[in-house]
Design an enzyme around this catalytic site. Structure first.
Site, PDB file in Angstrom:
ATOM      1  N   ASP A  20       0.788  -1.244   0.000  1.00 34.62           N
ATOM      2  CA  ASP A  20       0.000   0.000   0.000  1.00 34.62           C
ATOM      3  C   ASP A  20       0.821   1.296   0.000  1.00 34.62           C
ATOM      4  O   ASP A  20       1.824   1.394   0.711  1.00 34.62           O
ATOM      5  CB  ASP A  20      -0.867   0.092   1.263  1.00 34.62           C
ATOM      6  CG  ASP A  20      -1.606  -1.185   1.560  1.00 34.62           C
ATOM      7  OD1 ASP A  20      -1.597  -2.097   0.729  1.00 34.62           O
ATOM      8  OD2 ASP A  20      -2.201  -1.265   2.649  1.00 34.62           O
ATOM      9  N   TYR A  79       2.121  -1.188   9.955  1.00 32.55           N
ATOM     10  CA  TYR A  79       1.124  -1.330   8.894  1.00 32.55           C
ATOM     11  C   TYR A  79       0.675   0.035   8.357  1.00 32.55           C
ATOM     12  O   TYR A  79       1.123   1.083   8.819  1.00 32.55           O
ATOM     13  CB  TYR A  79      -0.070  -2.138   9.421  1.00 32.55           C
ATOM     14  CG  TYR A  79       0.102  -3.641   9.286  1.00 32.55           C
ATOM     15  CD1 TYR A  79       1.351  -4.210   9.032  1.00 32.55           C
ATOM     16  CD2 TYR A  79      -0.986  -4.503   9.410  1.00 32.55           C
ATOM     17  CE1 TYR A  79       1.496  -5.582   8.899  1.00 32.55           C
ATOM     18  CE2 TYR A  79      -0.854  -5.882   9.276  1.00 32.55           C
ATOM     19  CZ  TYR A  79       0.398  -6.413   9.014  1.00 32.55           C
ATOM     20  OH  TYR A  79       0.530  -7.767   8.877  1.00 32.55           O
TER      21      TYR A  79
HETATM   22  C1  FRU Z   1      -3.865  -3.721   2.628  1.00 33.26           C
HETATM   23  C2  FRU Z   1      -3.232  -4.153   3.937  1.00 33.26           C
HETATM   24  C3  FRU Z   1      -3.601  -3.205   5.065  1.00 33.26           C
HETATM   25  C4  FRU Z   1      -2.464  -3.399   6.030  1.00 33.26           C
HETATM   26  C5  FRU Z   1      -1.300  -3.598   5.105  1.00 33.26           C
HETATM   27  C6  FRU Z   1      -0.250  -4.531   5.606  1.00 33.26           C
HETATM   28  O1  FRU Z   1      -3.184  -4.181   1.517  1.00 33.26           O
HETATM   29  O2  FRU Z   1      -3.592  -5.480   4.252  1.00 33.26           O
HETATM   30  O3  FRU Z   1      -4.862  -3.423   5.631  1.00 33.26           O
HETATM   31  O4  FRU Z   1      -2.286  -2.306   6.895  1.00 33.26           O
HETATM   32  O5  FRU Z   1      -1.824  -4.073   3.887  1.00 33.26           O
HETATM   33  O6  FRU Z   1       0.839  -4.544   4.754  1.00 33.26           O
END
Ligand code: FRU
Length: 447
Positions: A20, A79
């Protein structure tokens, strides 16, 4: 060895896995694009925030790591999250992911920077309210009338997707308010965002996810990125929808988009290209070269005639080199490389049109009879053709941006977008089209 997939104007990691986009911001004149990064491996076992900076969102400088998992509250992953500039400082909000003997715990955390280089984690953190499971993540913060707001992707105890709303007056201490929105969000909702466009409408974006029940590894998680237009009512603290949940992007590869407002007043969104299926990810050709995934081109979003319009940032025009125009009913030509822009301009938009790129690796087609616009590619796992489509009343315009192994197709001046990865030999540069009428043209720009 020369890398045939290497991107020119999209963000991709030098090594490891990117997912992300995080904390997108135009801070003190520089664009900061943080991102989910596993710098050790091309899997999802480790996550931190990496950082790229740029002056124009086309040429990027890799700044390495920004926030790493180094304390109890984020030991199993820094995250996704967002950022805000306040009092000259950069506030980063992220989810601290903790797993103790398989049991998940989430904390919404804050890290502050005075200079965009050093990020100092704060002691405060939001713990998950009782009505939710620990699938609670991806804080997005913005300024409201009287206070700051934060949305967090959530799952109710009944395993339904929800978006949780928090408020704060100092960006450090947060109060849980209520569920902002929870219709049609499947079992979980990741990466929510809420922003207004043209002062006319509020757009709620979210990634509803269908999760197999805990312990069932036979089924894959499925998810997509969608949006709803409506109004955020600061009094009732609810999002009042005016449209159904629709796809943001109709292609194969688009997930976890995030928006920000730049100093030019543009509302820009960027997504992760892509959240591939497990098999596609494990066999993705760049993995052999030690890295995987990229972000999309930044897109400016506007609200026009009741529609969400997305257009690539105009800075991308600076890449244009030589230009060739085609106006024969049909023709074929050799591309100079896999990095290019093609624009199609039509008059009435009601007849068939077909464009085959890179020796048929990507085929774009509009069928006037069925009104189906489709994009197909060869899947690198099955080696079979697969396609995505959308019914559209007419095809008047296309802007196509290819970057060696990505392609983003903007249909009818940004009414719909199709984003995808494709992997083909560097020498496969043959292209052909059919369906141009009088006074219509195809313009090809080398990058
Ligand atoms: C979305 C996600 C988020 C999380 C992150 C972990 O792709 O699953 O919800 O924070 O990626 O890498």
């Amino acid at each position: 060895m020369k890398n045939p997939y290497k991107l020119l104007y999209h963000i991709e990691p030098s090594k490891g896995l990117l997912n992300d986009p995080n904390g997108l911001i135009h801070y003190k004149g520089t664009y900061y694009f943080f991102y989910q990064w596993n710098r050790f491996n091309t899997n999802h076992d480790y996550k931190e925030w990496g950082l790229f900076t740029s002056e124009d969102m086309i040429h990027w400088t890799d700044q390495g790591s920004a926030i790493i998992p180094d304390r109890m509250m984020d030991k199993n992953g820094v995250y996704s999250g967002s950022s805000i500039e306040y009092d000259d400082k950069l506030y980063l909000f992220y989810t601290g992911n903790v797993k103790n003997e398989g049991e998940r715990k989430s904390y919404q955390c804050v890290s502050i920077s005075q200079n965009g280089k050093t990020f100092i984690k704060q002691d405060v953190a939001i713990e998950t309210p009782h009505e939710f499971t620990e699938h609670h993540r991806d804080p997005k913060v913005w300024r409201g009338e009287n206070n700051w707001w934060m949305v967090v992707g959530a799952q109710s105890k009944g395993e339904k997707g929800a978006i949780a709303l928090y408020s704060s007056t100092d960006l450090l201490h947060w109060t849980y308010e209520n569920i902002l929105y929870s219709e049609s969000l499947d079992n979980m909702c990741e990466c929510p965002d809420l922003f207004s466009v043209n002062d006319k409408v509020d757009i709620l974006t979210c990634c509803p996810q269908i999760r197999p029940t805990e312990g069932d590894n036979s089924v894959e998680i499925t998810s997509y990125a969608g949006f709803i237009a409506g109004k955020f009512d600061e009094e009732s603290k609810k999002f009042l929808p005016e449209t159904n949940l629709e796809l943001i992007d109709y292609g194969f590869d688009f997930y976890a988009p995030q928006s920000f407002l730049d100093d030019k007043g543009r509302r820009i969104i960027v997504g992760w290209m892509s959240r591939m299926k497990e098999k596609e990810e494990s066999l993705c050709p760049t993995k052999k070269l030690g890295y995987i995934h990229c972000l999309t081109l930044p897109r400016v979003v506007t609200w026009e005639n009741g529609k969400l319009i997305q257009r690539p940032i105009e800075e991308v025009k600076s890449l244009r080199k030589n230009q060739k125009e085609f106006n024969m009913p049909k023709d074929h030509f050799q591309l100079e490389s896999g990095k290019f822009e093609i624009e199609l301009l039509r008059r009435n938009g009601l007849n068939d049109f077909k464009l085959c790129l890179r020796n048929h690796a990507v085929v774009i087609n509009y069928c006037a009879e069925t009104k189906i616009f489709s994009v197909s590619r060869e899947n690198w796992v099955t080696k079979k053709k697969e396609s995505k489509s959308k019914e559209i009343q007419s095809l008047l315009q296309l802007s196509i941006f290819s970057d060696a192994s990505t392609i983003e197709i903007f249909v009818n001046n940004g009414e719909y977008v199709f984003s995808l990865r494709y992997f083909t030999d560097e020498k496969q540069l043959g292209s052909e089209y059919s369906g141009l009428e009088q006074d219509e043209k195809l313009i090809y720009f080398e990058f």
